[in-house]
Design a protein around this motif. Sequence first.
Motif, PDB file in Angstrom:
ATOM      1  N   CYS A   3      11.762  14.786  -6.168  1.00 38.63           N
ATOM      2  CA  CYS A   3      12.842  13.800  -6.316  1.00 38.63           C
ATOM      3  C   CYS A   3      12.853  12.813  -5.163  1.00 38.63           C
ATOM      4  O   CYS A   3      13.183  11.646  -5.337  1.00 38.63           O
ATOM      5  N   GLY A   4      12.510  13.298  -3.973  1.00 37.37           N
ATOM      6  CA  GLY A   4      12.502  12.415  -2.827  1.00 37.37           C
ATOM      7  C   GLY A   4      12.097  13.135  -1.557  1.00 37.37           C
ATOM      8  O   GLY A   4      11.995  14.360  -1.526  1.00 37.37           O
ATOM      9  N   PHE A   5      11.845  12.355  -0.540  1.00 35.71           N
ATOM     10  CA  PHE A   5      11.511  12.915   0.774  1.00 35.71           C
ATOM     11  C   PHE A   5      11.894  11.897   1.830  1.00 35.71           C
ATOM     12  O   PHE A   5      12.032  10.710   1.563  1.00 35.71           O
ATOM     13  N   THR A  54      13.744   7.050   3.708  1.00 35.52           N
ATOM     14  CA  THR A  54      13.846   8.017   2.613  1.00 35.52           C
ATOM     15  C   THR A  54      13.237   7.366   1.376  1.00 35.52           C
ATOM     16  O   THR A  54      13.508   6.209   1.093  1.00 35.52           O
ATOM     17  N   PHE A  55      12.412   8.138   0.679  1.00 35.42           N
ATOM     18  CA  PHE A  55      11.761   7.662  -0.538  1.00 35.42           C
ATOM     19  C   PHE A  55      12.286   8.497  -1.697  1.00 35.42           C
ATOM     20  O   PHE A  55      12.253   9.726  -1.633  1.00 35.42           O
ATOM     21  N   ALA A  56      12.778   7.847  -2.719  1.00 29.18           N
ATOM     22  CA  ALA A  56      13.375   8.556  -3.856  1.00 29.18           C
ATOM     23  C   ALA A  56      12.749   8.082  -5.153  1.00 29.18           C
ATOM     24  O   ALA A  56      12.400   6.905  -5.301  1.00 29.18           O
ATOM     25  N   ARG A  57      12.634   9.018  -6.072  1.00 26.27           N
ATOM     26  CA  ARG A  57      12.132   8.693  -7.413  1.00 26.27           C
ATOM     27  C   ARG A  57      13.123   7.755  -8.080  1.00 26.27           C
ATOM     28  O   ARG A  57      14.331   7.927  -7.985  1.00 26.27           O
ATOM     29  N   THR A  58      12.595   6.759  -8.754  1.00 24.63           N
ATOM     30  CA  THR A  58      13.434   5.837  -9.506  1.00 24.63           C
ATOM     31  C   THR A  58      13.554   6.342 -10.934  1.00 24.63           C
ATOM     32  O   THR A  58      12.554   6.610 -11.584  1.00 24.63           O
ATOM     33  N   VAL A  59      14.781   6.474 -11.404  1.00 21.69           N
ATOM     34  CA  VAL A  59      15.028   6.935 -12.765  1.00 21.69           C
ATOM     35  C   VAL A  59      15.629   5.781 -13.538  1.00 21.69           C
ATOM     36  O   VAL A  59      16.600   5.165 -13.118  1.00 21.69           O
ATOM     37  N   HIS A  60      15.037   5.501 -14.674  1.00 21.71           N
ATOM     38  CA  HIS A  60      15.535   4.391 -15.507  1.00 21.71           C
ATOM     39  C   HIS A  60      16.238   4.931 -16.732  1.00 21.71           C
ATOM     40  O   HIS A  60      15.909   5.885 -17.291  1.00 21.71           O
ATOM     41  N   ASP A  90       0.838  -1.200   0.000  1.00 28.36           N
ATOM     42  CA  ASP A  90       0.000   0.000   0.000  1.00 28.36           C
ATOM     43  C   ASP A  90       0.873   1.251   0.000  1.00 28.36           C
ATOM     44  O   ASP A  90       0.635   2.192  -0.756  1.00 28.36           O
ATOM     45  N   LEU A  91       1.907   1.250   0.821  1.00 31.60           N
ATOM     46  CA  LEU A  91       2.829   2.382   0.878  1.00 31.60           C
ATOM     47  C   LEU A  91       3.505   2.592  -0.466  1.00 31.60           C
ATOM     48  O   LEU A  91       3.570   3.722  -0.969  1.00 31.60           O
ATOM     49  N   ALA A  92       3.995   1.529  -1.076  1.00 35.71           N
ATOM     50  CA  ALA A  92       4.661   1.645  -2.378  1.00 35.71           C
ATOM     51  C   ALA A  92       3.709   2.198  -3.437  1.00 35.71           C
ATOM     52  O   ALA A  92       4.103   3.044  -4.248  1.00 35.71           O
ATOM     53  N   ALA A  93       2.465   1.756  -3.414  1.00 37.85           N
ATOM     54  CA  ALA A  93       1.478   2.256  -4.386  1.00 37.85           C
ATOM     55  C   ALA A  93       1.209   3.741  -4.171  1.00 37.85           C
ATOM     56  O   ALA A  93       1.146   4.521  -5.130  1.00 37.85           O
ATOM     57  N   ARG A  94       1.065   4.149  -2.920  1.00 33.95           N
ATOM     58  CA  ARG A  94       0.801   5.562  -2.625  1.00 33.95           C
ATOM     59  C   ARG A  94       1.991   6.444  -3.020  1.00 33.95           C
ATOM     60  O   ARG A  94       1.807   7.545  -3.528  1.00 33.95           O
ATOM     61  N   VAL A  95       3.193   5.960  -2.752  1.00 36.07           N
ATOM     62  CA  VAL A  95       4.390   6.728  -3.114  1.00 36.07           C
ATOM     63  C   VAL A  95       4.488   6.848  -4.638  1.00 36.07           C
ATOM     64  O   VAL A  95       4.824   7.915  -5.156  1.00 36.07           O
ATOM     65  N   ALA A  96       4.183   5.784  -5.353  1.00 34.85           N
ATOM     66  CA  ALA A  96       4.220   5.825  -6.820  1.00 34.85           C
ATOM     67  C   ALA A  96       3.223   6.842  -7.361  1.00 34.85           C
ATOM     68  O   ALA A  96       3.549   7.620  -8.269  1.00 34.85           O
ATOM     69  N   VAL A  97       2.027   6.876  -6.805  1.00 35.75           N
ATOM     70  CA  VAL A  97       1.024   7.856  -7.224  1.00 35.75           C
ATOM     71  C   VAL A  97       1.509   9.264  -6.911  1.00 35.75           C
ATOM     72  O   VAL A  97       1.367  10.185  -7.719  1.00 35.75           O
ATOM     73  N   LEU A  98       2.093   9.439  -5.740  1.00 34.99           N
ATOM     74  CA  LEU A  98       2.619  10.742  -5.338  1.00 34.99           C
ATOM     75  C   LEU A  98       3.675  11.246  -6.316  1.00 34.99           C
ATOM     76  O   LEU A  98       3.620  12.390  -6.773  1.00 34.99           O
ATOM     77  N   GLY A 110       3.992  10.365  -9.362  1.00 36.66           N
ATOM     78  CA  GLY A 110       3.305  10.631 -10.622  1.00 36.66           C
ATOM     79  C   GLY A 110       2.610  11.985 -10.636  1.00 36.66           C
ATOM     80  O   GLY A 110       2.593  12.677 -11.646  1.00 36.66           O
ATOM     81  N   ARG A 111       2.024  12.367  -9.502  1.00 37.04           N
ATOM     82  CA  ARG A 111       1.335  13.659  -9.395  1.00 37.04           C
ATOM     83  C   ARG A 111       2.294  14.835  -9.266  1.00 37.04           C
ATOM     84  O   ARG A 111       1.927  15.970  -9.562  1.00 37.04           O
ATOM     85  N   CYS A 112       3.487  14.579  -8.774  1.00 32.69           N
ATOM     86  CA  CYS A 112       4.454  15.648  -8.496  1.00 32.69           C
ATOM     87  C   CYS A 112       5.747  15.374  -9.268  1.00 32.69           C
ATOM     88  O   CYS A 112       6.724  14.878  -8.686  1.00 32.69           O
TER      89      CYS A 112
END
Length: 95
Positions: free
Chosen positions: A35-37, A89-95, A19-27, A29-31
């Motif tokens: 880059c991270g928090f 710490t949650f960071a955006r994944t860049v591929h 659930d946390l991973a899904a919410r962070v992914a949506v976050l 996507g919206r923002c």
Amino acid sequence: MDARLQRTQDPQRLRLEADLAARVAVLFGRCPALCGFSVDEGDAVLLDLTCYPTPDQDRAEVILGEVSQMVFELVDEQPEAAELLRGRTFARTVH
């Protein structure tokens, strides 16, 4: 059994992590500038927020509000999730 391994195999914890991973992914996507928090180890409050490019003050407040809302809604709905957030710490994944 190692306590850490046992926690990771707990079905409730796995659901919370998903659930946390899904919410962070949506976050993220919206923002798009987010880059991270990170979340404080004590009270599960936001400690740091990183954006690129650096947004103006109004946009920064909107992003901060989005992140705060996600964290507070998760903890309000599932208080046990506070343990998952603390010190992470949650960071955006860049591929």
